[in-house]
Design a protein around this motif. Structure first.
Motif, mmCIF file in Angstrom:
data_model
loop_
_atom_site.group_PDB
_atom_site.id
_atom_site.type_symbol
_atom_site.label_atom_id
_atom_site.label_comp_id
_atom_site.label_asym_id
_atom_site.label_seq_id
_atom_site.Cartn_x
_atom_site.Cartn_y
_atom_site.Cartn_z
ATOM 1 N N ASP A 1 -3.427 -25.218 2.173
ATOM 2 C CA ASP A 1 -2.929 -24.844 3.491
ATOM 3 C C ASP A 1 -1.648 -25.626 3.797
ATOM 4 O OD1 ASP A 1 -5.121 -23.210 3.782
ATOM 5 O OD2 ASP A 1 -6.239 -24.609 5.068
ATOM 6 N N GLU A 2 -0.759 -25.014 4.560
ATOM 7 C CA GLU A 2 0.511 -25.663 4.884
ATOM 8 C C GLU A 2 0.315 -26.994 5.598
ATOM 9 O OE1 GLU A 2 4.342 -24.923 7.819
ATOM 10 O OE2 GLU A 2 3.394 -23.164 6.904
ATOM 11 N N SER A 3 -0.698 -27.094 6.447
ATOM 12 C CA SER A 3 -0.908 -28.305 7.245
ATOM 13 C C SER A 3 -1.747 -29.355 6.524
ATOM 14 C CB SER A 3 -1.595 -27.951 8.575
ATOM 15 O OG SER A 3 -0.801 -27.114 9.360
ATOM 16 N N TYR A 4 -2.237 -29.051 5.334
ATOM 17 C CA TYR A 4 -3.221 -29.934 4.701
ATOM 18 C C TYR A 4 -2.700 -31.355 4.516
ATOM 19 C CZ TYR A 4 -6.379 -32.003 1.316
ATOM 20 O OH TYR A 4 -7.240 -32.861 0.663
ATOM 21 N N GLU A 5 -1.530 -31.505 3.931
ATOM 22 C CA GLU A 5 -1.031 -32.845 3.629
ATOM 23 C C GLU A 5 -0.750 -33.642 4.899
ATOM 24 O OE1 GLU A 5 2.207 -32.905 0.915
ATOM 25 O OE2 GLU A 5 1.096 -31.930 -0.707
ATOM 26 N N SER A 6 -0.139 -33.008 5.897
ATOM 27 C CA SER A 6 0.129 -33.735 7.142
ATOM 28 C C SER A 6 -1.172 -34.055 7.869
ATOM 29 C CB SER A 6 1.059 -32.923 8.043
ATOM 30 O OG SER A 6 0.474 -31.678 8.397
ATOM 31 N N GLN B 1 7.060 -18.731 14.569
ATOM 32 C CA GLN B 1 7.030 -19.078 13.144
ATOM 33 C C GLN B 1 7.771 -20.388 12.881
ATOM 34 O OE1 GLN B 1 5.258 -17.033 11.171
ATOM 35 N NE2 GLN B 1 4.911 -15.631 12.891
ATOM 36 N N SER C 1 2.908 -24.235 12.315
ATOM 37 C CA SER C 1 2.635 -24.036 10.889
ATOM 38 C C SER C 1 1.983 -22.676 10.669
ATOM 39 C CB SER C 1 1.716 -25.140 10.377
ATOM 40 O OG SER C 1 0.457 -25.097 11.035
ATOM 41 N N ALA C 2 2.157 -22.157 9.461
ATOM 42 C CA ALA C 2 1.619 -20.829 9.142
ATOM 43 C C ALA C 2 0.099 -20.806 9.250
ATOM 44 C CB ALA C 2 2.070 -20.415 7.741
ATOM 45 N N ASP C 3 -0.550 -21.888 8.788
ATOM 46 C CA ASP C 3 -2.015 -21.874 8.829
ATOM 47 C C ASP C 3 -2.554 -22.047 10.245
ATOM 48 O OD1 ASP C 3 -0.952 -24.449 8.595
ATOM 49 O OD2 ASP C 3 -2.785 -25.290 7.755
#
Length: 539
Positions: free
Chosen positions: A411-416, A143, A147-149
């Motif tokens: 999603d957690e990774s969307y912006e990166s 965790q 990333s969570a997604d």
């Protein structure tokens, strides 16, 4: 002028790779120098101690060529070995005559982004790592590292893999859940439904192209319409399968435009020679030419294929690589469906790959073809061909599903993810513009802009003195130029003769992939070399 040039090109290749036909062998024009194949045969000893020699292997293997990894690249690799063996032998001076006038090889010959320093997309690699080692999905430490997604996506994928084993064979078309994801991504992209049963996952797009050539080509009387310039995969594959490449010319003066009258002219010429043309290859965005087709042009192409009964082979592996705001990628599947043409109206095969785009995962060998408009009995044969190869590799399959279904808003990774993607594509656009400007400043060089893909294909107008010098070395003038460029600068480009070009014109293909901070040095080295070259060979 263009008509006569195209006619000269077609005539030149009658006895070679293009438009070959056994009824016309006696009409071959005389060659100014021996072909590579004839030189090879003449140099081979007749008393080879080996049971297999170049005299008794499949002659089609000898005949096919792949310029992207050809002579210039082999020379570059040897130079790189020299540099590695003698790291202090730079720069060249009289006291050190074995040195080279450069300290590194700059590979601008192949679309291999990560080999030139491009970082992989974080989300993709996190999911891939978790799928390959699913036992860590349950660990608390995971965790904090992923990333969570990416964890959630990995769970979804491993649950779709029989036995949760990425080291096991899959269904021959690819894992069903991954094909579902790809079909959903295609539907979202195009606005029209896609069927996962139409998806055949492959180790990159190249095996899919080979499969289609193997399916369509029955004998040397079967032809495939291909663009000139073209990606050498097509000429090599057609040769290996004993077919006939029927060339159609892209119009350099209009930004490498694809014109329907040219298609019709070349189709009719091939038919007059007894060639049965089976399919039309379109590369969009273009390789090596970098153009992006307008949707109206694509509609005309679809109509042409429908009227002529041709299979449309759509090479769309650069669909994410579009750099100009006035152009947008439209898949041929979308264009066909928007025209009201369905499965019963036109036969279309679309190729996609994880190797290109912003992801550049060449070594993972992932890709697929979407096959539509074939009868049930032919689809069974396509499946049989896929079954012979068991399946494509699982990592490539996973990546193909991720490319067609990346992180979404929320999603957690969307912006990166969007930052990584945007930075890569913006940098590629800047690199393309810098090199384009540098080429266009050179004496006798013109370069169309790269609207998309990963390449520039400048035309070089060589002095007659340079052309004669190339003839004395029994090599093509553009190959002569590229070898001289390599030996003087360490910059590796591919001669245009490996892609096809109008006779009497000379080009080279240069990728835009070296790190952005090295692009000015490449432009500077090339400029200095070109000025000296032109001075040396000026008429």
């Amino acid at each position: 002028m263009r008509k006569s040039a195209a006619d000269r090109f077609r005539h030149l290749f009658n006895g070679s790779l293009l438009l070959r036909h056994h009824h016309h062998h006696h009409n071959r024009p005389p060659l100014s120098s021996p072909s590579p194949l004839s030189r090879l045969f003449s140099s081979m000893a007749s008393d080879s101690p080996f049971p297999v020699s170049a005299r008794n292997i499949n002659p089609k293997v000898l005949k096919c060529e792949y310029a992207v990894r050809g002579e210039v690249v082999t020379l570059a690799q040897n130079l790189q070995k020299d540099l590695q063996a003698n790291p202090g032998a730079h720069p060249f001076d009289e006291a050190n005559p074995g040195a080279h006038p450069f300290d590194e090889i700059l590979y601008c010959n192949i679309g291999n982004p990560q080999s030139l320093g491009q970082a992989p997309i974080t989300f993709f690699r996190e999911v891939l790592a978790l799928c390959d080692h699913p036992t860590i999905l349950d660990k608390s430490e995971t965790q904090g590292l992923f990333s969570a997604d990416s964890i959630e996506r990995a769970w979804q994928i491993v649950d779709q893999i029989p036995g949760r084993a990425t080291g096991a064979y899959s269904h021959s078309q690819g894992i069903k859940g991954l094909r579902d994801t790809i079909a959903a991504g295609i539907a979202e992209r195009d606005g029209f439904p896609a069927n996962p049963d139409d998806i055949f996952m492959t180790d990159g797009a190249s095996p899919a192209v080979h499969n289609m050539m193997q399916l369509l080509i029955r004998s040397e009387n079967d032809g495939i319409l291909c663009p000139i310039p073209q990606y050498p995969l097509y000429s090599a594959s057609i040769t290996l399968h004993n077919g006939c490449l029927v060339p159609y010319y892209l119009e350099e003066a209009t930004g490498w435009g694809l014109e329907i009258p040219e298609l019709k002219k070349q189709l009719d010429a091939a038919k007059s020679k007894g060639i049965n043309v089976r399919a039309l290859v379109v590369i969009n965005p273009g390789n090596p030419t970098g153009q992006v087709l307008a949707e109206e042009n694509q509609r005309d192409i679809v109509e042409f294929c429908k009227q002529e009964g041709l299979v449309l082979l759509a090479d769309e592996v650069y669909q994410e690589n579009v750099y100009v705001p006035e152009k947008k990628f439209h898949s041929f599947k979308k264009v066909c469906r928007s025209m009201g043409y369905g499965e019963d109206d036109i036969t279309l095969v679309s190729f996609q790959s994880v190797s290109k785009g912003y992801h550049g995962e060449c070594g993972k060998r992932g890709g697929y073809m979407e096959v539509t408009g074939f009868s049930t009995e032919v689809r069974e044969q396509i499946y049989k061909m896929a079954s012979v190869n068991l399946c494509s590799n699982i990592s490539g399959q996973i990546l193909a599903s991720l490319v067609m279904s990346p992180p979404k808003v929320g999603d957690e990774s969307y912006e990166s993810f969007m930052a990584e993607k945007g930075n890569i594509l913006a940098s590629l656009a800047r690199r393309a513009k810098t090199l384009e400007d540098a080429f266009n400043k050179l004496e006798g060089v013109t370069c169309n802009r790269a609207e998309g893909a990963m390449y520039l294909f400048p035309q070089i107008r060589l002095p007659q003195k340079a052309i004669k010098a190339a003839g004395a070395e029994n090599t093509a003038p553009d190959n002569f130029y590229c070898k001289r460029l390599l030996n003087a600068t360490g910059v590796v480009v591919v001669p245009g003769s490996g892609f096809g070009q109008v006779p009497g014109t000379w080009h080279f293909r240069c990728t835009i992939l070296p790190p952005e901070e090295k692009i000015p040095a490449i432009a500077s080295r090339l400029t200095e070399f070109h000025e000296k070259f032109m001075d040396e060979f000026r008429d």
